[in-house]
Design a protein around this motif. Structure first.
Motif, PDB file in Angstrom:
ATOM      1  N   GLU A 122       0.811  -1.227   0.000  1.00  0.00           N
ATOM      2  CA  GLU A 122       0.000   0.000   0.000  1.00  0.00           C
ATOM      3  C   GLU A 122       0.842   1.273   0.000  1.00  0.00           C
ATOM      4  OE1 GLU A 122      -0.884   0.263   4.835  1.00  0.00           O
ATOM      5  OE2 GLU A 122      -2.495  -0.269   3.442  1.00  0.00           O
ATOM      6  N   GLU A 123       2.123   1.164   0.333  1.00  0.00           N
ATOM      7  CA  GLU A 123       2.995   2.335   0.347  1.00  0.00           C
ATOM      8  C   GLU A 123       4.008   2.354  -0.793  1.00  0.00           C
ATOM      9  OE1 GLU A 123       4.846   3.063   4.094  1.00  0.00           O
ATOM     10  OE2 GLU A 123       2.943   3.375   5.130  1.00  0.00           O
ATOM     11  N   VAL A 176       2.143   8.303 -11.400  1.00  0.00           N
ATOM     12  CA  VAL A 176       2.310   8.578  -9.973  1.00  0.00           C
ATOM     13  C   VAL A 176       3.232   7.497  -9.427  1.00  0.00           C
ATOM     14  CG1 VAL A 176       1.180   8.667  -7.718  1.00  0.00           C
ATOM     15  CG2 VAL A 176       0.052   9.665  -9.726  1.00  0.00           C
ATOM     16  N   VAL A 177       4.351   7.909  -8.849  1.00  0.00           N
ATOM     17  CA  VAL A 177       5.294   6.986  -8.230  1.00  0.00           C
ATOM     18  C   VAL A 177       5.222   7.209  -6.724  1.00  0.00           C
ATOM     19  CG1 VAL A 177       7.721   6.330  -8.016  1.00  0.00           C
ATOM     20  CG2 VAL A 177       6.786   6.955 -10.260  1.00  0.00           C
ATOM     21  N   THR A 178       5.000   6.128  -5.992  1.00  0.00           N
ATOM     22  CA  THR A 178       4.764   6.228  -4.556  1.00  0.00           C
ATOM     23  C   THR A 178       5.721   5.326  -3.792  1.00  0.00           C
ATOM     24  OG1 THR A 178       2.436   6.754  -4.914  1.00  0.00           O
ATOM     25  CG2 THR A 178       3.042   5.919  -2.737  1.00  0.00           C
ATOM     26  N   HIS A 179       6.542   5.952  -2.953  1.00  0.00           N
ATOM     27  CA  HIS A 179       7.374   5.268  -1.968  1.00  0.00           C
ATOM     28  C   HIS A 179       7.089   5.973  -0.645  1.00  0.00           C
ATOM     29  CE1 HIS A 179       9.694   2.828  -4.808  1.00  0.00           C
ATOM     30  NE2 HIS A 179       9.676   3.888  -5.605  1.00  0.00           N
ATOM     31  N   GLY A 180       5.982   5.607  -0.020  1.00  0.00           N
ATOM     32  CA  GLY A 180       5.538   6.280   1.203  1.00  0.00           C
ATOM     33  C   GLY A 180       4.691   7.507   0.915  1.00  0.00           C
ATOM     34  N   ARG A 181       5.149   8.349  -0.004  1.00  0.00           N
ATOM     35  CA  ARG A 181       4.403   9.524  -0.445  1.00  0.00           C
ATOM     36  C   ARG A 181       4.348   9.520  -1.964  1.00  0.00           C
ATOM     37  NH1 ARG A 181       4.340  13.665   3.585  1.00  0.00           N
ATOM     38  NH2 ARG A 181       4.251  15.278   1.992  1.00  0.00           N
ATOM     39  N   SER A 182       3.276  10.049  -2.514  1.00  0.00           N
ATOM     40  CA  SER A 182       3.074  10.052  -3.963  1.00  0.00           C
ATOM     41  C   SER A 182       3.654  11.300  -4.610  1.00  0.00           C
ATOM     42  CB  SER A 182       1.576  10.003  -4.284  1.00  0.00           C
ATOM     43  OG  SER A 182       1.001   8.791  -3.858  1.00  0.00           O
ATOM     44  N   ASP A 183       4.129  11.125  -5.862  1.00  0.00           N
ATOM     45  CA  ASP A 183       4.392  12.262  -6.722  1.00  0.00           C
ATOM     46  C   ASP A 183       3.428  12.186  -7.911  1.00  0.00           C
ATOM     47  OD1 ASP A 183       5.358  10.604  -8.786  1.00  0.00           O
ATOM     48  OD2 ASP A 183       7.452  11.057  -8.398  1.00  0.00           O
ATOM     49  N   TRP A 184       3.527  13.134  -8.841  1.00  0.00           N
ATOM     50  CA  TRP A 184       2.597  13.158  -9.974  1.00  0.00           C
ATOM     51  C   TRP A 184       3.260  13.904 -11.119  1.00  0.00           C
ATOM     52  CZ3 TRP A 184      -2.541  16.406 -10.197  1.00  0.00           C
ATOM     53  CH2 TRP A 184      -3.391  15.899 -11.180  1.00  0.00           C
ATOM     54  N   SER A 185       3.321  13.281 -12.282  1.00  0.00           N
ATOM     55  CA  SER A 185       3.843  13.954 -13.474  1.00  0.00           C
ATOM     56  C   SER A 185       2.843  13.782 -14.604  1.00  0.00           C
ATOM     57  CB  SER A 185       5.204  13.385 -13.874  1.00  0.00           C
ATOM     58  OG  SER A 185       5.106  12.010 -14.199  1.00  0.00           O
TER      59      SER A 185
END
Length: 197
Positions: A87-88, A107-116
């Protein structure tokens, strides 16, 4: 040498079953639940882990492709290919509707998401294929519209030892009634290089 095999929809399992699923020939029509999404914290402050994804094993040194029709017209309508460790730790790569046009993004998520994101207005209403290759410590994301050339749009890290699953996903964060027509689900060999030419 490239090998390719179509994955039967029935070979994969749902993470968060959608509102409705209908097989129509070789296509799969998936209706998302209102409010469904994948996101962790960044900018918005919330966590959503209730998007719909039809997942199969995604071992190292393989690639998956998902095809679907871009028939989106409401804010944040989205579909594509999800890679999930837990989930993270996950990546979604696909098309999302924002600012009045479809956008290619991830969206790449390692604990928190980014967005491009990058706008692809001329892809509206057309069939798009998302391809994610898993090789070494990287996920390489490409997309194409119909038979146009592949476009590289993201490279992201993934632990080579991670156990991952992947497959088609869709989310409808803001509305009822989003139905996505998925047209293909294929396992193949990963891209040999970042630059295909």
């Amino acid at each position: 040498m490239e090998s390719r095999r179509a994955i039967e929809w029935s070979e994969a399992a749902w993470l968060n079953p959608p509102e409705a699923v209908l097989a129509e020939g070789s296509n799969l029509l998936v209706t998302a639940r209102k409010g469904s999404d994948f996101w962790r914290t960044t900018s918005y402050g919330f966590v959503h882990d209730d998007g719909h994804a039809l997942l199969t094993d995604f071992p190292p040194e393989s690639a998956l492709e998902v095809g679907f029709v871009v028939a989106f017209d409401e804010l944040y309508d989205q579909a594509g290919l999800l890679v999930r460790v837990d989930e993270e730790t996950w990546v979604k790569a696909g098309i999302e509707f924002t600012d009045g046009v479809p956008h290619l993004g991830s969206v790449v998520t390692h604990g928190r998401s980014d967005w491009s994101l990058a706008p692809v207005a001329d892809w509206a209403g057309r069939e798009v294929t998302i391809r994610v290759s898993r090789s070494g410590d990287a996920l390489t994301m490409r997309a194409r519209c119909e038979d146009e050339p592949w476009q590289l749009f993201r490279v992201a890290p993934l632990d080579p030892a991670a156990t991952a699953a992947a497959g088609p996903f869709t989310c409808a964060p803001t509305r009822d009634g989003l139905t996505v027509r998925f047209t293909s689900f294929v396992v193949t060999t990963p891209d040999e290089a970042l630059h295909l030419d």
